[in-house]
Scaffold this motif. Structure first.
Motif, PDB file in Angstrom:
ATOM      1  N   GLU A 250     100.843 134.170  90.212  1.00 42.52           N
ATOM      2  CA  GLU A 250     100.869 134.410  91.656  1.00 42.52           C
ATOM      3  C   GLU A 250     100.812 133.085  92.417  1.00 42.52           C
ATOM      4  O   GLU A 250     100.180 132.126  91.983  1.00 42.52           O
ATOM      5  CB  GLU A 250      99.684 135.293  92.066  1.00 42.52           C
ATOM      6  N   GLY A 251     101.491 133.067  93.556  1.00 43.95           N
ATOM      7  CA  GLY A 251     101.440 131.884  94.402  1.00 43.95           C
ATOM      8  C   GLY A 251     102.525 130.869  94.150  1.00 43.95           C
ATOM      9  O   GLY A 251     102.549 129.812  94.793  1.00 43.95           O
ATOM     10  N   SER A 252     103.419 131.151  93.211  1.00 46.03           N
ATOM     11  CA  SER A 252     104.515 130.228  92.901  1.00 46.03           C
ATOM     12  C   SER A 252     105.704 131.034  92.406  1.00 46.03           C
ATOM     13  O   SER A 252     105.541 132.053  91.736  1.00 46.03           O
ATOM     14  CB  SER A 252     104.092 129.227  91.827  1.00 46.03           C
ATOM     15  N   GLU A 253     106.906 130.556  92.722  1.00 47.73           N
ATOM     16  CA  GLU A 253     108.115 131.212  92.256  1.00 47.73           C
ATOM     17  C   GLU A 253     108.528 130.742  90.861  1.00 47.73           C
ATOM     18  O   GLU A 253     109.495 131.246  90.285  1.00 47.73           O
ATOM     19  CB  GLU A 253     109.267 130.956  93.239  1.00 47.73           C
ATOM     20  N   LEU A 254     107.817 129.776  90.284  1.00 47.25           N
ATOM     21  CA  LEU A 254     108.178 129.250  88.971  1.00 47.25           C
ATOM     22  C   LEU A 254     108.049 130.323  87.893  1.00 47.25           C
ATOM     23  O   LEU A 254     107.052 131.060  87.843  1.00 47.25           O
ATOM     24  CB  LEU A 254     107.279 128.079  88.594  1.00 47.25           C
ATOM     25  N   ASN A 255     109.048 130.413  87.028  1.00 50.36           N
ATOM     26  CA  ASN A 255     108.905 131.282  85.861  1.00 50.36           C
ATOM     27  C   ASN A 255     108.180 130.507  84.760  1.00 50.36           C
ATOM     28  O   ASN A 255     107.717 129.371  84.976  1.00 50.36           O
ATOM     29  CB  ASN A 255     110.260 131.835  85.406  1.00 50.36           C
ATOM     30  N   LEU A 256     108.068 131.093  83.565  1.00 47.28           N
ATOM     31  CA  LEU A 256     107.300 130.435  82.504  1.00 47.28           C
ATOM     32  C   LEU A 256     107.898 129.078  82.153  1.00 47.28           C
ATOM     33  O   LEU A 256     107.166 128.082  81.997  1.00 47.28           O
ATOM     34  CB  LEU A 256     107.250 131.336  81.262  1.00 47.28           C
ATOM     35  N   ALA A 257     109.224 129.008  82.034  1.00 51.57           N
ATOM     36  CA  ALA A 257     109.863 127.731  81.713  1.00 51.57           C
ATOM     37  C   ALA A 257     109.592 126.695  82.790  1.00 51.57           C
ATOM     38  O   ALA A 257     109.399 125.499  82.496  1.00 51.57           O
ATOM     39  CB  ALA A 257     111.368 127.935  81.530  1.00 51.57           C
ATOM     40  N   GLY A 258     109.574 127.144  84.050  1.00 54.16           N
ATOM     41  CA  GLY A 258     109.290 126.226  85.145  1.00 54.16           C
ATOM     42  C   GLY A 258     107.890 125.661  85.088  1.00 54.16           C
ATOM     43  O   GLY A 258     107.666 124.456  85.288  1.00 54.16           O
ATOM     44  N   TRP A 259     106.925 126.517  84.808  1.00 56.09           N
ATOM     45  CA  TRP A 259     105.541 126.057  84.690  1.00 56.09           C
ATOM     46  C   TRP A 259     105.364 125.115  83.502  1.00 56.09           C
ATOM     47  O   TRP A 259     104.685 124.084  83.610  1.00 56.09           O
ATOM     48  CB  TRP A 259     104.600 127.249  84.550  1.00 56.09           C
ATOM     49  N   VAL A 260     105.965 125.465  82.369  1.00 61.24           N
ATOM     50  CA  VAL A 260     105.807 124.622  81.175  1.00 61.24           C
ATOM     51  C   VAL A 260     106.411 123.242  81.415  1.00 61.24           C
ATOM     52  O   VAL A 260     105.831 122.216  81.044  1.00 61.24           O
ATOM     53  CB  VAL A 260     106.439 125.301  79.949  1.00 61.24           C
ATOM     54  N   LYS A 261     107.569 123.199  82.061  1.00 60.96           N
ATOM     55  CA  LYS A 261     108.175 121.899  82.360  1.00 60.96           C
ATOM     56  C   LYS A 261     107.317 121.096  83.322  1.00 60.96           C
ATOM     57  O   LYS A 261     107.110 119.888  83.137  1.00 60.96           O
ATOM     58  CB  LYS A 261     109.575 122.088  82.935  1.00 60.96           C
ATOM     59  N   GLN A 262     106.787 121.751  84.347  1.00 63.02           N
ATOM     60  CA  GLN A 262     105.960 121.053  85.328  1.00 63.02           C
ATOM     61  C   GLN A 262     104.696 120.492  84.691  1.00 63.02           C
ATOM     62  O   GLN A 262     104.267 119.366  84.983  1.00 63.02           O
ATOM     63  CB  GLN A 262     105.593 122.004  86.465  1.00 63.02           C
ATOM     64  N   ILE A 263     104.092 121.258  83.787  1.00 59.06           N
ATOM     65  CA  ILE A 263     102.833 120.846  83.165  1.00 59.06           C
ATOM     66  C   ILE A 263     103.044 119.750  82.127  1.00 59.06           C
ATOM     67  O   ILE A 263     102.278 118.777  82.066  1.00 59.06           O
ATOM     68  CB  ILE A 263     102.133 122.062  82.524  1.00 59.06           C
ATOM     69  N   THR A 264     104.077 119.887  81.308  1.00 63.44           N
ATOM     70  CA  THR A 264     104.241 118.984  80.163  1.00 63.44           C
ATOM     71  C   THR A 264     105.198 117.832  80.410  1.00 63.44           C
ATOM     72  O   THR A 264     105.118 116.802  79.725  1.00 63.44           O
ATOM     73  CB  THR A 264     104.762 119.751  78.934  1.00 63.44           C
ATOM     74  N   GLY A 265     106.133 118.012  81.343  1.00 69.33           N
ATOM     75  CA  GLY A 265     107.189 117.025  81.501  1.00 69.33           C
ATOM     76  C   GLY A 265     108.256 117.108  80.433  1.00 69.33           C
ATOM     77  O   GLY A 265     109.208 116.316  80.431  1.00 69.33           O
ATOM     78  N   LYS A 266     108.136 118.060  79.530  1.00 76.38           N
ATOM     79  CA  LYS A 266     109.107 118.247  78.461  1.00 76.38           C
ATOM     80  C   LYS A 266     110.256 119.141  78.945  1.00 76.38           C
ATOM     81  O   LYS A 266     110.068 120.009  79.797  1.00 76.38           O
ATOM     82  CB  LYS A 266     108.452 118.900  77.244  1.00 76.38           C
ATOM     83  N   PRO A 267     111.444 118.962  78.376  1.00 74.79           N
ATOM     84  CA  PRO A 267     112.533 119.885  78.690  1.00 74.79           C
ATOM     85  C   PRO A 267     112.181 121.297  78.259  1.00 74.79           C
ATOM     86  O   PRO A 267     111.468 121.500  77.268  1.00 74.79           O
ATOM     87  CB  PRO A 267     113.715 119.343  77.878  1.00 74.79           C
ATOM     88  N   THR A 268     112.693 122.272  79.009  1.00 73.28           N
ATOM     89  CA  THR A 268     112.452 123.671  78.662  1.00 73.28           C
ATOM     90  C   THR A 268     113.754 124.459  78.669  1.00 73.28           C
ATOM     91  O   THR A 268     114.718 124.109  79.350  1.00 73.28           O
ATOM     92  CB  THR A 268     111.454 124.344  79.627  1.00 73.28           C
ATOM     93  N   ILE A 269     113.727 125.541  77.891  1.00 75.17           N
ATOM     94  CA  ILE A 269     114.807 126.525  77.851  1.00 75.17           C
ATOM     95  C   ILE A 269     114.264 127.801  78.481  1.00 75.17           C
ATOM     96  O   ILE A 269     113.185 128.264  78.101  1.00 75.17           O
ATOM     97  CB  ILE A 269     115.246 126.823  76.408  1.00 75.17           C
ATOM     98  N   THR A 270     115.000 128.370  79.430  1.00 76.66           N
ATOM     99  CA  THR A 270     114.624 129.666  79.976  1.00 76.66           C
ATOM    100  C   THR A 270     115.479 130.748  79.332  1.00 76.66           C
ATOM    101  O   THR A 270     116.618 130.499  78.932  1.00 76.66           O
ATOM    102  CB  THR A 270     114.772 129.704  81.509  1.00 76.66           C
ATOM    103  N   VAL A 271     114.917 131.945  79.232  1.00 79.52           N
ATOM    104  CA  VAL A 271     115.631 133.067  78.626  1.00 79.52           C
ATOM    105  C   VAL A 271     115.020 134.363  79.125  1.00 79.52           C
ATOM    106  O   VAL A 271     113.844 134.408  79.471  1.00 79.52           O
ATOM    107  CB  VAL A 271     115.577 132.997  77.075  1.00 79.52           C
ATOM    108  N   GLY A 272     115.830 135.421  79.188  1.00 76.72           N
ATOM    109  CA  GLY A 272     115.307 136.728  79.566  1.00 76.72           C
ATOM    110  C   GLY A 272     116.261 137.507  80.446  1.00 76.72           C
ATOM    111  O   GLY A 272     116.295 137.331  81.658  1.00 76.72           O
ATOM    112  N   SER A 273     117.106 138.326  79.837  1.00 73.46           N
ATOM    113  CA  SER A 273     118.049 139.201  80.540  1.00 73.46           C
ATOM    114  C   SER A 273     119.076 138.443  81.370  1.00 73.46           C
ATOM    115  O   SER A 273     119.586 138.968  82.359  1.00 73.46           O
ATOM    116  CB  SER A 273     117.292 140.203  81.428  1.00 73.46           C
ATOM    117  N   ILE A 274     119.403 137.226  80.981  1.00 75.90           N
ATOM    118  CA  ILE A 274     120.400 136.445  81.711  1.00 75.90           C
ATOM    119  C   ILE A 274     121.784 137.053  81.504  1.00 75.90           C
ATOM    120  O   ILE A 274     122.198 137.326  80.380  1.00 75.90           O
ATOM    121  CB  ILE A 274     120.393 134.973  81.245  1.00 75.90           C
TER     122      ILE A 274
END
Length: 346
Positions: A250-274
Motif C-alpha cells: 500500500e502507498g506505492s504503485e510499484l509492483n514486486l519487481a519495482g520494489w526489488v529493484k529499488q531496494i537492491t539496485g539489481k536488475p529485475t524481471i517482471t512477470v504475471g499475465s502479460i
C-alpha cells in the motif's frame, strides 16, 4: 504514435556483465512434461529455437531438476544431470544460439516430500551441492547463465515461508534465517561458475496453496529478505506475480519487481499475465481461455524504470511469434490462449 512505435523500448538491448541480450523480452519458464525419462529431445530444441528466431531476447527453460532423489515427483520433467540429458541440453543451447538467442536453464528442486522440516542438515548440504553441480554443468555446455527456482512453494520457497518452515536449526526461525538455504545455494553456484556467469533467482510472494501469501509484509521486511541473497551473488531477480499491474504494498504503485529493484539496485524481471486479459491462474484452475490484451501499461512501467526485463509465459507458449507480432504491431495475428491452443505446445 503507432502501437509498434510505442512498444519499441522493450526491444532495446540489455547488457549485464558478460550477458548481452538483443531486447528485453524473456520467455518465462513453463513446465511441459515432454521429456521422456528426463531427456529433452530434438522437439524441445526446435520448440526453443522457434522463440529465439522470433525476437525473444532471453529464454528461461522449463524447470529442470537437480540430481537429488527427492527433486521431482512428476513424470517426463527434464533432468539437469546425467550424460544423456546434458548432451541433449547442449543441443538445445546450440540450436538457440544458431538462431541468435540466449538461453539459461531454470534449475529446480520441487521439494516432493512437501515438508522442509524432514531434511537433515547433511541432506540440505547434499541439495546445495546438487545445485552447484547443475550450475557448473550449465556453464560447461554453453548456457548463458542459470536461473534458480526459489518461488511458488517449491523447496527453496518452502524454506523461505514461515508457514512451511518450522525448523529450529540454522535454516529456520527469523525471516533472515529462513533465507540461509537459498543463500548457501547461490554462494555454492557462484563458486562453481565464477564471477562473470549470470545467476538469476526467481522469487514470489504467492504460493500454489495460498495466492495471498506474503514472505515480506512490508518494504522493510523485503529489504531484510533480499540482502543475504544479494550478498550471496544474485545478479538478477525474477519477480513472479499473478498480475504484473498490481502494487505490492500500500502507498506505492510499484509492483514486486519495482520494489526489488529499488531496494537492491539489481536488475529485475517482471512477470504475471502479460499480454493476456485474465489472471493466469484462472486460465488453469477454472479452465478459462484468454484473449490478448494490450501492453501499454507494461511499457509505461518499464519506461518508469520499475524493471529491466519482461517475462512472457502463456501468451508465448501458444504463439512462438508473439514477440515479433508485438514488435510489428500485428495484434490481429496473435494467437489467443485457449485450452485448444495449449494442446499444441509447439
Amino acid at each position: 504514435m503507432s502501437y509498434s512505435e510505442s512498444v519499441q523500448p522493450l526491444f532495446h538491448p540489455f547488457t549485464l556483465g558478460n550477458l548481452t541480450l538483443s531486447n528485453r523480452i524473456v520467455m518465462a519458464p513453463m513446465t511441459r512434461n515432454l521429456s521422456p525419462n528426463g531427456v529433452p529431445g530434438s522437439d524441445v530444441a526446435a520448440y526453443y529455437r522457434r522463440r529465439a528466431e522470433n525476437n525473444v531476447g532471453l529464454i528461461v527453460t522449463e524447470g529442470t531438476v537437480v540430481n537429488h532423489a527427492d527433486a521431482s515427483n512428476q513424470e517426463d520433467v527434464p533432468f539437469f544431470y546425467g550424460k544423456e540429458s546434458l548432451d541433449s541440453w547442449a543441443n538445445v543451447v546450440s540450436e538457440v544460439h544458431k538462431a541468435g538467442g540466449k538461453i539459461i536453464p531454470q534449475i529446480w528442486h520441487m521439494g516432493a516430500r512437501g515438508n522442509v522440516n524432514d531434511y537433515s542438515e547433511s541432506e540440505v548440504v547434499e541439495i546445495v551441492n546438487a545445485f552447484a553441480q547443475a550450475a557448473s554443468e550449465a556453464k560447461r555446455i554453453g548456457f548463458d547463465g542459470i536461473e534458480i527456482h526459489g518461488a511458488h512453494g517449491y523447496l527453496i520457497d518452502q524454506f523461505f515461508w514461515e508457514k512451511t518452515n518450522e525448523r529450529t536449526d540454522r535454516y529456520g526461525g527469523s525471516l533472515v534465517a529462513r533465507t540461509r538455504f537459498a543463500e548457501e545455494i547461490v554462494k555454492a553456484c557462484r563458486d562453481a561458475v565464477g564471477p562473470d556467469f549470470t545467476i538469476v533467482l526467481r522469487i514470489s510472494q504467492w504460493k500454489g496453496i495460498d495466492y495471498s501469501a506474503k514472505l515480506a509484509k512490508t518494504p522493510d521486511e523485503l529489504k531484510q529478505f533480499l540482502k543475504p541473497l544479494v550478498d550471496a551473488g544474485v545478479d538478477i531477480f525474477h519477480c513472479s506475480t499473478r498480475r504484473f499491474w498490481e502494487p505490492e504494498f500500500e502507498g506505492s504503485e510499484l509492483n514486486l519487481a519495482g520494489w526489488v529493484k529499488q531496494i537492491t539496485g539489481k536488475p529485475t524481471i517482471t512477470v504475471g499475465s502479460i499480454g493476456l486479459d485474465g489472471d493466469f491462474m484462472a486460465l488453469f484452475t477454472e479452465g478459462k481461455g484468454a484473449t490478448n490484451a494490450g501492453i501499454e501499461g507494461l511499457v509505461q512501467k518499464f519506461e518508469n524504470d520499475e524493471f529491466d526485463l519482461v517475462a512472457i509465459g502463456r501468451a508465448l507458449l501458444v504463439d512462438p511469434e508473439w514477440a515479433t507480432k508485438i514488435r510489428e504491431g500485428r495484434l490481429d495475428d496473435l494467437v489467443p490462449f485457449t485450452p485448444e491452443a495449449l494442446k499444441t505446445l509447439y
